[in-house]
Structures are given as C-alpha cells and as structure tokens.
Design an enzyme around this catalytic site. Structure first.
Site, PDB file in Angstrom:
ATOM      1  N   GLU A  66       0.813  -1.228   0.000  1.00 44.48           N
ATOM      2  CA  GLU A  66       0.000   0.000   0.000  1.00 44.48           C
ATOM      3  C   GLU A  66       0.844   1.274   0.000  1.00 44.48           C
ATOM      4  OE1 GLU A  66      -4.133  -1.428   2.005  1.00 44.48           O
ATOM      5  OE2 GLU A  66      -2.482  -1.167   3.389  1.00 44.48           O
ATOM      6  N   GLU A 108      -4.706  -9.977   0.377  1.00 44.00           N
ATOM      7  CA  GLU A 108      -5.478  -9.896   1.611  1.00 44.00           C
ATOM      8  C   GLU A 108      -6.931 -10.191   1.282  1.00 44.00           C
ATOM      9  OE1 GLU A 108      -4.914  -6.164   3.663  1.00 44.00           O
ATOM     10  OE2 GLU A 108      -2.730  -6.201   3.368  1.00 44.00           O
TER      11      GLU A 108
END
Length: 933
Positions: A453, A520
């Site tokens: 991220e 994820e």
C-alpha cells in the site's frame, strides 16, 4: 566521520558505516561445534542495558557515548524489547494515517523535532575469549526506526530500516575487556514515512543483538541457487560464495546429504558460482513433502587446514510463471494463506522462537500452506520453520506509505512517497536488497513482495528490476499497481485486496495474462470469516485464481492494567493515545493469546483438499440423517405416550391460565404475554415470558457495512415489543394452545405470532411466525428468546460443532457436543455463540445445593433450528466496548432461531454479507421446536 542529526530527515542517507547485507548462514570452527549446533564465535548482548528516554532530540543526553559521561541517571531496560512496553513514551495503534496526523503539519521527509522520542542505550561487555584476536562485528537484527552507534567513544555508524539486520565492523575499536557500546535510537526519521504499516507504533532495539567473529577465512555471503530440472527428479545447485580473509590458495569443498544422511556429492567447488552440480533422484520440495537436503561447505587454507564449516539446508524446487499460471514443480499452486504480523500480547513485535513454534503448529492444524510476511521481513527463524513445514512464503519488503496517498479511503497521491522521486529511490531499493540478501537461500520463499500500500511509481519499479535482475527463480508481487495501472509491470501477478468474488470472476472471465491472487482477503475482525466458500469455489472453476492470504493471523492487543487494576487485553485507544484507529488492530484468526477463534474450523475445512472436504461432508450428511431419524422416533414415542398419559389439569385464573401435568406445570400470563412459569420435575426454567428475537448485538462487520445503522429499528423492536392481543385456541384435558400477537412501533407493518401448545404427555410446542411488510430494513435474526432464572452450568446439543453461522458452517462436524454458556474472547463484545442446524438442545442446571442436575431438552420439529445460550443479552453485548465492562453473569439467555443473518467477511468497512445470507423483512419467517417437560 562524524554523526549528524540531519541524516534523520535526508532520505538519501539511510546507512553510514553499515556492512553490506548478506545471507543468514551460520559458521563453525570445527566438526565438534557443528555437531553441537553452537556457534562459539557468536556472543549475545541480549539482557539488561542502561537506558535514558528523551521526548525529543534536543532533550537527549547528546554526549552519552563519551566514556567519561555521567550516566547515573540512566535506568535499566531489557534488550530486546520495545521502549513503550517498558514504561517509556506513548503506546499508539494506527492503521493508515500517520501517527502525527493533526498534531504536526508535516510533509516527507520532515519530522516534528519537538515530538521525536530518543532512546539512549548503553551496554558494557567483555569480549568472549573465542572472539579475541579476530575480526569482530556486531549485528542488530531489528531497531525501530533509526540509530547511531558508538563503541568505546568512537562513532561506528548509522542505519535505518527497522526490520532487516544492520551489521557493523567493530574490529578497529574493540577491546578484550571493558567495552562501552552506545546506541542512540530515534523513533522519527525520514524512514517513518515508509513504515506506516497497520500496527502498533513502537521504537527501540526489539530484536536480538550479538557480536560475531570471523575466522581467518570466512564465508561473507552464500547463495546456494538450488533448482529442479524439468524431469522433477534432478536437482541443481550452483553455489556462489563470497570469501574474505586469507583467501589465497584456499579451497572449498561441498558435501550434500539427503534426509537419511546418504551422501549425494562430496567434492571441491568453485566458490565464484561457476560450478553447477546435478543431483539425480531428488525428491522435490513442496508443501506436502517439504524435503530438505543438507549442504555443508568446508573452507581450508592453502596448507589444507580446516578454517570454517558452513551448513545450510535446502530444498529443490522450480517456481515459474508459464501460460498465465504460477507453477511449482510444473503443477499449478494454490495459496491457502494467511498474513502474519509478528506479535505477542506480552512483548509486541519482540517475539520469541517459542511464539513462532506455536504459530507454526497452528498453521499445520489449520491446513495453512502459505504466509505473507506482512509488511516487513520476519526473523530468520520463521523462514527456517517455513522451509521445514512447506509453507509457501511471500517475503515482503519493509515498505508502506499508506497515509501519503490514501486519505479516508480516497486515492490522493499528490505527495506520495516514494513515488517517482529520485531522492527516495535508493533507500527503498536498499530495503529490497537487505531482505533479498538475508533471505535468498530459503526454499520456502517463492515470491518477493515490494511492500504494501505505497501506491506506485518509478522507485517501486526499480525494486522489481532489482529482484528480477538478481533472482530469476522467483516472482515479484506488488498490489499497489491496482491503483496506478501505469506501473502494472511492477507485479508479475494480478494482486488485489478484499475484491468481491464477482469482481474476481469478471477479471478471470476476460482471460487475462496474469494469474490472480488476493494478497489480503477474509477480513477476520471480531466474529467474521463468513462467505469463504465463494473464494474457494473460484479456484475450482478458474485455474488462474491461485488463492489468497487471510487478513490476518493474530489479533494485535496488549496485556495491560486497566483503571480498576485488572490485567486485561487492550486495543487501540486503550493507552490514552490519539489519534488511533481503536479496535481495528484485532483481525486475527487467533486471539491475541494465540488461542484459536471459533472461525478456525472454517479455515481448516476450506484449506483442506477437495477429497477431504467431500469425506467430511458425507460424514455430516449421514450423521444428520441418523439424528433426524432419532428425533422422529422420539416424536412418535411421545405421541404414543400422550395417548395413555393422564389428563391435563387446566386452571383458569383472572390473569393467568395454568396447565398442570405429571411432573410439570406451565403458567401462561395474559398481562405478561407468554408463559411466566415453566416447571419441569420441580425446577423452574423461566425468568420472564419469552419474546420474539429480532436483534443481535452488532458484529464489527455489521457496523462496518452499515447494516447495524440501517436496521437499527429492529433493536428497538426487540427491546420494546407490544402484545396487542392473545387468543386461547384450545383448552381441553388433552391439549392446551394459546397464541400471543406482537407488533412493534419501530417497524410498522411487521408482526409476530407466538403460539404455545401443551399436550398431556408433557411436550410444549413453540411456534413463532413473523409476518413481513414492504420496505422494512433487513433483519439480523428471527426467533424466540427466553431467559433462565439462574445460569445454566452447561448445555449439550446435537448439531454442528462450534460457533456457526449460515455463511460459516461447512467446517463444523455434525454430532453431539457440549459447552458452557460463555462468550468467545473477541476484544469487542458482539453477537456470538450461534449453533446452526441443531436437532436437539439440552440445558443443564444445578439446584441451590448443587447436589443434583436438572435438564431441559428442546427438540426440532420438522426442520433444524439455530440457537445460542449466552450469559448476556444482546443489549448488554451491544453496549460494551470491552468484555470487562460486562457484568458478572447471573442468567443464561437462550435464543432459538429460524432465520440468522450471516456474519460476512469480505471486508469490515463496506461490503455486505452475500445476498443468500441476508434476511428480508418483507418476507415471512418462522421457527418451531418442542420443549420436553
């Protein structure tokens, strides 16, 4: 060379005097040391150090490294360990925003010089005799986030990157005795902008520290370069060794043995990497067969004297991307994975080998075959365990700059770092290099990850280039290109987070070039992990769907003492920190103490093989069929006995209708709108009259996807039903039936009819009918709730094991089970304890002298029911932020349900449960069961 505080805010200065990163191999001086597994040339510095805490650089004891400095004000601290967990500074949990958000107006690479804590560490030591007279170095395996190093009054170096080792050569300054080691650790630096992971923010020396000496000839770096040829039986090894010391005329011999000790090769090699060994009859390494071979290098000087032995264990495997698929040894691989933070509720990220052993045992029980080291390299011991247990590993670089490009969910990368900024390029490539060099020999690592991220740009692309140029045997991962497709080439695979099954289907149906993984998925926050089946089924339909990694392994919570002096687990905000992201730190499939969450049985099921699942399903179907037959036989027997049973005694009062039979009594109240007394064999089983169950304590997913807010009217309806009338439908000696009708001011149009029928044999039939109405919000649950006057000591049921919900029940085992009324250790109390597909339920209580046990049995009618037996009401659970806020249990609340909403798990902040697991309030619902009196 003089240290400079300006380095803290210069992204181009991240290592001064630090040695090049190298492999994590061990070395021994002779065969005896090797046999014992003890490195005589390593000296641990772990233990008690001296320490001074300063809130900012200006307040630090700047000259503490000088040998004559007065350190009488310093106190003790344990190394390894976090500063904040030893009474210094502020514990803080943050997800995406930076810790100083709203407190300091900063942009990269700035820090707030008035709020940048400093830890000054001092350690005195004598050099072990084995290390004397040799080249001596020091290794800091993990220091958060930047540190300066002195030895005996001399500046040695500076380093950033909290999660990879920092090595320094101390030979020039070290003494046999009386050494003074000084380390100045800074919590804030330019690297703080690159370490914005979703975790508690700590500082300090949190991993082991040790000295090591190098023999006169030493392997500085080792790369085995193990491979497997296309025949899957021929292993290859092309070892490359970087030697130092008296290397003129030295020789290197390599010895390779299989797990049984049989020698496969024993001979000289060229340490430059020009030697490629071909080993026949190799058993390939994979999850099912994590076979490791022992490789031993023997270094000899020009006279033939043994100088050093270097062992390493390796597996032979081939990982590649071919025709849009990731293949291991030529076969499609599916990652049944989990993300794993290093965590201990006692020690934070300063974990031990025992912590890692326990985690690996859980992995094995849960059929987990893959791990992502979110979001930083782990301790080396973890990779050894992954090698040994066949755990496919995505090794992730210590990089996350989430708060620099995503604010409150919106993508806004105007000041993103590292982006394509040239001054940040080398520091992030260095992080990739440090991870790669240490971990490159671990067979389990299949994928290098550029971090997490951090958006995308030229700098992260440079990391990918580094990995590909240096290691063609592995693939490279990075999810962030999803937000910036201009840099799609960074990642060898399409990786996303929390994509819905439908979104993944759309990608795969387009026949893409890249395989798909979820780095994820299944956000296990609180009572979650519903809907996992939809993802597993994608893998059965689309070969390019190659699995994912559950978020995440363990709840991040810390033991602490609360305001009442109790030792409790705390989450974000419990330590007085602001800003914080509160309980978002708790998303694990195990609790913070390492015990398994109820959802783990679902993970275990879906991560097993299709053959194992099929066998499990067949056993459940057969067990359920036999149980249903037994219940039907019981009903038939009850009906037969009812024919010969004595007549009921019906007593008509002004306010109550009493029904008495052999060994039982039911008292129906008109004013209380239901039975207020249910006595069986002398034991009272009702506290108040039962009521319609229309609400459950909101789960964290319910809150995150706004279901709780949108359907909050049902909370009021559940708490404040209004009985509009009752109706005695039958009142005879063989059977009594009475109905109560409920309406709800909060949900106009909806109504519930609750019907009770008692027969002479002593069977109480309970039916509840829900009448829906247009435009009502979805229901969380529908059923009947009653409260026992005293807590049940236990309950047993025939149905599915453990806590189950409609979208999380496949992993349960059908059979007879027992438990005590309790709530699982979710950090935030919420709905829990539901048991689906139940045929029989037995409640057990003891009398006041606890000399005998009373039992009450519930049987399904035509269809199984769901139930919960909890020590708290839905309202009590709803109103508590911590389990410690709940009162001591005084009753047991039993809810028998005909409709239950799923818990969901796609994410915890917006995505609803899948449509088939929702309950429409525009439709009718019912539940029916029998109570044996």
């Amino acid at each position: 060379m003089h240290p400079d505080l300006k380095w803290l805010v210069d992204p181009e200065v991240f290592a001064v005097g630090r040695l090049p990163a190298h492999s994590d191999h061990r070395w021994y001086q002779n065969e005896q040391e090797l046999a014992l597994g003890r490195m005589a040339l390593r000296q641990s510095l772990d233990g008690e150090w001296q320490f001074a805490y300063s809130p900012c650089p200006a307040a630090r004891p700047a000259d503490f490294w000088q040998e004559d400095f007065d350190r009488s004000a310093f106190g003790p601290i344990q190394v390894p360990g976090h500063v904040e967990l030893q009474g210094h500074g502020q514990i803080q949990y943050i997800n995406t925003m930076y810790p100083w958000d709203g407190r300091s107006n900063l942009r990269p690479p700035q820090i707030d010089w008035n709020n940048a804590p400093v830890g000054s560490y001092v350690h005195r030591f004598d050099l072990d005799p084995e290390l004397a007279g040799k080249r001596v170095c020091i290794c800091f395996e993990g220091v958060e986030q930047a540190f300066y190093l002195w030895l005996n009054g001399h500046f040695v170096g500076y380093s950033e990157d909290s999660f990879t080792p920092a090595h320094f050569d101390l030979t020039e300054f070290i003494r046999p005795t009386g050494n003074l080691l000084c380390v100045e650790v800074h919590k804030r630096c330019s690297a703080s902008w690159l370490e914005d992971q979703d975790f508690f923010r700590f500082s300090g020396i949190f991993r082991p520290v040790y000295l090591y000496a190098k023999p006169r000839i030493h392997v500085e770096d080792l790369w085995l370069r193990a491979g497997l040829e296309e025949d899957n039986t021929t292993g290859t090894l092309a070892p490359r060794l970087l030697l130092s010391g008296e290397t003129d005329g030295c020789s290197v011999t390599c010895r390779i043995t299989d797990p049984l000790g049989r020698c496969l090769f024993d001979g000289p090699i060229d340490p430059s990497g020009e030697t490629t060994l071909h080993l026949p009859d190799i058993q390939p390494w994979d999850h099912a067969h994590p076979v490791l071979y022992s490789v031993l290098f023997l270094l000899k000087d020009r006279q033939g004297n043994l100088a050093e032995l270097v062992p390493y264990r390796t597996g032979f495997r081939r990982f590649e991307l071919r025709d849009g698929l990731m293949l291991l040894n030529g076969e499609r691989v599916v990652f049944n994975g989990v993300n794993r933070h290093e965590w201990s509720a006692e020690r934070g990220r300063s974990i031990t080998c025992e912590d890692m052993d326990r985690a690996m045992s859980t992995f094995r029980r849960a059929n987990i075959n893959a791990v992502r080291t979110c979001h930083y390299p782990n301790q080396s011991y973890w990779y050894e365990l992954c090698d040994e247990n066949g755990i496919y590993t995505m090794d992730e670089t210590n990089l996350e700059s989430h708060g620099s490009w995503q604010k409150m969910g919106a993508v806004e990368p105007s000041w993103n770092v590292p982006g394509s900024l040239p001054q940040w390029k080398e520091c992030v490539v260095d992080r990739a290099r440090s991870m790669f060099e240490r971990d490159k020999n671990h067979t389990a690592i299949l994928i290098w990850s550029c971090g997490n991220e951090s958006y995308a740009g030229e700098d992260i692309l440079a990391m990918t280039h580094f990995f590909h140029e240096n290691d063609p045997s592995r693939l490279v991962h990075y999810e962030g290109v999803f937000h910036n497709r201009a840099f799609d080439s960074i990642s060898d695979m399409e990786s996303r987070m929390y994509a819905t099954p439908q979104a993944i289907r759309e990608y795969l149906e387009a026949k893409p070039e890249k395989p798909f993984i979820l780095c994820e998925y299944m956000h296990d926050m609180g009572n979650s992990l519903g809907g996992m089946e939809s993802y597993i089924r994608l893998g059965e339909e689309f070969p390019q769907y190659q699995g994912g990694f559950i978020w995440d392994y363990m709840d991040q919570a810390l033991w602490h003492t609360d305001c009442l002096g109790r030792r409790v687990l705390g989450y974000g905000g419990d330590f007085g920190e602001r800003p914080t992201d509160y309980n978002f730190s708790a998303n694990g499939i195990v609790f913070a103490d390492g015990s398994e969450k109820p959802a783990m049985q679902e993970v275990r099921y879906w991560y097993s093989s299709p053959e194992q699942r099929s066998l499990h399903d067949q056993k459940n179907v057969e067990a359920s069929r036999l149980s249903a037959q037994q219940v039907a036989s019981l009903h038939a027997e009850n009906a037969r006995q009812a024919q010969s049973a004595a007549d009921l005694v019906v007593i008509e009062g002004d306010v109550n209708l009493g029904v008495q039979g052999q060994g039982f009594e039911v008292l129906f109240s008109y004013t209380e709108a239901g039975p207020v007394s249910l006595i069986s064999q002398g034991t009272q089983w009702l506290y108040r009259a039962p009521r319609p169950a229309l609400w459950r304590a909101a789960t964290e997913n319910d809150i995150g996807n706004a279901f709780a807010a949108k359907s909050a009217a049902w909370m009021a309806a559940d708490a404040l039903p209004r009985c509009t009338r009752w109706e005695v439908r039958e009142k005879g000696p063989r059977r009594v039936e009475i109905a109560y009708f409920f309406e709800f001011a909060a949900v106009p149009g909806a109504s519930v009819e609750m019907i009770y029928s008692v027969d002479a044999q002593g069977s109480l039939r309970v039916r509840a009918e829900f009448q829906g109405a247009p435009e009502l919000p979805e229901l969380p649950v529908f059923g009947v709730r009653f409260v026992l006057p005293e807590p049940a000591v236990s309950f047993g049921w025939t149905g599915l094991s453990g806590e189950t919900y409609p979208d999380r029940k496949k992993g349960a085992t059908f059979g007879r089970h027992s438990d005590i009324p309790h709530i699982p250790d979710y950090l935030v109390p919420q709905d829990c304890g539901v048991h689906m597909d139940t045929h029989r339920l037995t409640l057990e209580r003891r009398n006041t002298q606890e000399a005998a046990t009373a039992r009450l049995e519930l049987l399904m009618a035509k269809e199984p029911f769901a139930f919960s037996a909890l020590p708290y009401t839905a309202q009590e659970l709803q109103n508590a932020d911590h389990r410690e806020q709940l009162p001591p249990p005084s009753r047991t609340i039993v809810t028998v349900m005909g409709a239950v909403r799923g818990v969901g798990g796609i994410d915890s902040w917006g995505t609803d449960v899948e449509p088939e697991y929702r309950i429409s309030a525009e439709q009718n619902h019912h539940v029916e069961f029998f109570i044996q009196l």
